[in-house]
Design a protein around this motif. Sequence first.
Motif, PDB file in Angstrom:
ATOM      1  N   LEU A  52       0.976  -1.279  -0.087  1.00  0.00           N
ATOM      2  CA  LEU A  52       0.013   0.020  -0.075  1.00  0.00           C
ATOM      3  C   LEU A  52       1.100   1.107   0.064  1.00  0.00           C
ATOM      4  O   LEU A  52       1.572   1.467   1.106  1.00  0.00           O
ATOM      5  CB  LEU A  52      -0.746  -0.038   1.191  1.00  0.00           C
ATOM      6  CG  LEU A  52      -1.745   1.032   1.115  1.00  0.00           C
ATOM      7  CD1 LEU A  52      -3.001   1.130   0.037  1.00  0.00           C
ATOM      8  CD2 LEU A  52      -2.819   1.153   2.505  1.00  0.00           C
ATOM      9  N   ASP A  53       1.117   1.896  -0.999  1.00  0.00           N
ATOM     10  CA  ASP A  53       1.826   2.846  -1.423  1.00  0.00           C
ATOM     11  C   ASP A  53       3.537   2.753  -0.890  1.00  0.00           C
ATOM     12  O   ASP A  53       4.233   3.391  -0.348  1.00  0.00           O
ATOM     13  CB  ASP A  53       1.439   4.098  -0.451  1.00  0.00           C
ATOM     14  CG  ASP A  53       0.301   4.840  -0.848  1.00  0.00           C
ATOM     15  OD1 ASP A  53      -0.260   4.679  -2.110  1.00  0.00           O
ATOM     16  OD2 ASP A  53      -0.554   5.200   0.066  1.00  0.00           O
ATOM     17  N   GLY A  54       3.702   1.466  -1.267  1.00  0.00           N
ATOM     18  CA  GLY A  54       4.925   0.856  -0.968  1.00  0.00           C
ATOM     19  C   GLY A  54       4.697  -0.582  -0.271  1.00  0.00           C
ATOM     20  O   GLY A  54       3.647  -0.831   0.238  1.00  0.00           O
ATOM     21  N   ILE A 116       2.255   1.366   7.046  1.00  0.00           N
ATOM     22  CA  ILE A 116       1.417   1.998   6.157  1.00  0.00           C
ATOM     23  C   ILE A 116       1.310   3.595   6.353  1.00  0.00           C
ATOM     24  O   ILE A 116       1.367   4.469   5.262  1.00  0.00           O
ATOM     25  CB  ILE A 116      -0.045   1.424   6.310  1.00  0.00           C
ATOM     26  CG1 ILE A 116      -0.292   0.013   5.995  1.00  0.00           C
ATOM     27  CG2 ILE A 116      -0.983   2.152   5.312  1.00  0.00           C
ATOM     28  CD1 ILE A 116      -1.223  -0.684   6.484  1.00  0.00           C
ATOM     29  N   ALA A 117       1.069   4.253   7.551  1.00  0.00           N
ATOM     30  CA  ALA A 117       1.284   5.536   7.657  1.00  0.00           C
ATOM     31  C   ALA A 117       2.511   6.052   7.009  1.00  0.00           C
ATOM     32  O   ALA A 117       2.695   7.208   6.583  1.00  0.00           O
ATOM     33  CB  ALA A 117       0.943   6.125   9.094  1.00  0.00           C
ATOM     34  N   ALA A 121       3.087   8.660   4.134  1.00  0.00           N
ATOM     35  CA  ALA A 121       3.700  10.020   4.121  1.00  0.00           C
ATOM     36  C   ALA A 121       5.167  10.206   3.370  1.00  0.00           C
ATOM     37  O   ALA A 121       6.017  10.921   3.438  1.00  0.00           O
ATOM     38  CB  ALA A 121       4.253  10.135   5.608  1.00  0.00           C
ATOM     39  N   GLY A 122       5.244   9.040   2.423  1.00  0.00           N
ATOM     40  CA  GLY A 122       6.428   9.105   1.357  1.00  0.00           C
ATOM     41  C   GLY A 122       7.359   7.793   1.447  1.00  0.00           C
ATOM     42  O   GLY A 122       8.181   7.951   0.828  1.00  0.00           O
ATOM     43  N   LYS A 128      13.434   8.908   6.745  1.00  0.00           N
ATOM     44  CA  LYS A 128      14.673   8.833   7.298  1.00  0.00           C
ATOM     45  C   LYS A 128      15.594   9.969   7.025  1.00  0.00           C
ATOM     46  O   LYS A 128      16.162  10.390   7.887  1.00  0.00           O
ATOM     47  CB  LYS A 128      15.513   7.473   7.048  1.00  0.00           C
ATOM     48  CG  LYS A 128      15.340   6.299   7.977  1.00  0.00           C
ATOM     49  CD  LYS A 128      16.135   5.048   7.674  1.00  0.00           C
ATOM     50  CE  LYS A 128      16.485   4.265   8.771  1.00  0.00           C
ATOM     51  NZ  LYS A 128      17.103   2.938   8.142  1.00  0.00           N
ATOM     52  N   ARG A 129      15.637  10.381   5.635  1.00  0.00           N
ATOM     53  CA  ARG A 129      16.330  11.408   5.314  1.00  0.00           C
ATOM     54  C   ARG A 129      15.719  12.817   5.819  1.00  0.00           C
ATOM     55  O   ARG A 129      16.671  13.496   6.541  1.00  0.00           O
ATOM     56  CB  ARG A 129      16.097  11.606   3.685  1.00  0.00           C
ATOM     57  CG  ARG A 129      16.993  10.732   2.726  1.00  0.00           C
ATOM     58  CD  ARG A 129      16.992  11.401   1.377  1.00  0.00           C
ATOM     59  NE  ARG A 129      15.575  11.428   0.805  1.00  0.00           N
ATOM     60  CZ  ARG A 129      14.961  10.457   0.154  1.00  0.00           C
ATOM     61  NH1 ARG A 129      15.390   9.190   0.356  1.00  0.00           N
ATOM     62  NH2 ARG A 129      13.806  10.689  -0.128  1.00  0.00           N
ATOM     63  N   GLU A 130      14.622  12.952   6.105  1.00  0.00           N
ATOM     64  CA  GLU A 130      14.112  14.128   6.966  1.00  0.00           C
ATOM     65  C   GLU A 130      14.516  14.097   8.423  1.00  0.00           C
ATOM     66  O   GLU A 130      14.984  15.126   8.931  1.00  0.00           O
ATOM     67  CB  GLU A 130      12.407  14.345   6.683  1.00  0.00           C
ATOM     68  CG  GLU A 130      12.163  14.662   5.448  1.00  0.00           C
ATOM     69  CD  GLU A 130      10.480  14.191   5.047  1.00  0.00           C
ATOM     70  OE1 GLU A 130       9.971  14.015   6.425  1.00  0.00           O
ATOM     71  OE2 GLU A 130       9.993  14.704   4.200  1.00  0.00           O
ATOM     72  N   ARG A 131      14.365  12.862   8.922  1.00  0.00           N
ATOM     73  CA  ARG A 131      14.936  12.727  10.375  1.00  0.00           C
ATOM     74  C   ARG A 131      16.334  13.136  10.550  1.00  0.00           C
ATOM     75  O   ARG A 131      16.772  13.876  11.427  1.00  0.00           O
ATOM     76  CB  ARG A 131      14.487  11.579  10.912  1.00  0.00           C
ATOM     77  CG  ARG A 131      14.895  11.144  12.400  1.00  0.00           C
ATOM     78  CD  ARG A 131      14.767   9.861  12.817  1.00  0.00           C
ATOM     79  NE  ARG A 131      15.614   9.069  12.135  1.00  0.00           N
ATOM     80  CZ  ARG A 131      15.931   7.767  11.921  1.00  0.00           C
ATOM     81  NH1 ARG A 131      14.725   7.018  12.492  1.00  0.00           N
ATOM     82  NH2 ARG A 131      16.919   6.858  11.372  1.00  0.00           N
ATOM     83  N   ASP A 132      17.325  12.508   9.684  1.00  0.00           N
ATOM     84  CA  ASP A 132      18.603  12.653   9.737  1.00  0.00           C
ATOM     85  C   ASP A 132      19.190  14.097   9.163  1.00  0.00           C
ATOM     86  O   ASP A 132      20.428  14.197   9.396  1.00  0.00           O
ATOM     87  CB  ASP A 132      19.284  11.503   9.068  1.00  0.00           C
ATOM     88  CG  ASP A 132      18.922  10.055   9.740  1.00  0.00           C
ATOM     89  OD1 ASP A 132      18.530  10.314  10.960  1.00  0.00           O
ATOM     90  OD2 ASP A 132      19.132   9.191   9.114  1.00  0.00           O
TER      91      ASP A 132
END
Length: 133
Positions: A52-54, A116-117, A121-122, A128-132
């Motif tokens: 589902l979206d991945g 799934i969430a 959300a991408g 992980k990129r956004e978090r790091d």
Amino acid sequence: MTYVKDPRVDAFLAGLPDWQRDILSQVRDIVHEADPDVEETIKRTVQPYFVLDGNICAFLAAKDHVNVFLYDGAIVPDPEGIITAGHDNQTARAIGLRKDDNVNERALLAMFRQIIANNRAGGWRKLKRERDA
């Protein structure tokens, strides 16, 4: 629970010993309970995947256990310690289950819902990129 079943996943499960079929059928129901839009497919010729979206998860049956691979980039919390392998894996972790093991439905459902969430959300790579960053 009613959901659209891929006949190729049915065929995969039908070829398993009863105990493996029972465990993976239970997990199949849980992943669909997590979101009614989850779709089933076969990848790598024979492996059941739930998407589902991945990717959400995949099934693998071995001689003495089954694995449920969670595609979460190791970012979904595991407060009940149900992950048995791949703790540091960058793509997927696994829950290994043997003949007399019980499926922790509550914990697995929570993990599926978070995966799934994250997909919606991408995906875990983006998160992980956004978090790091």
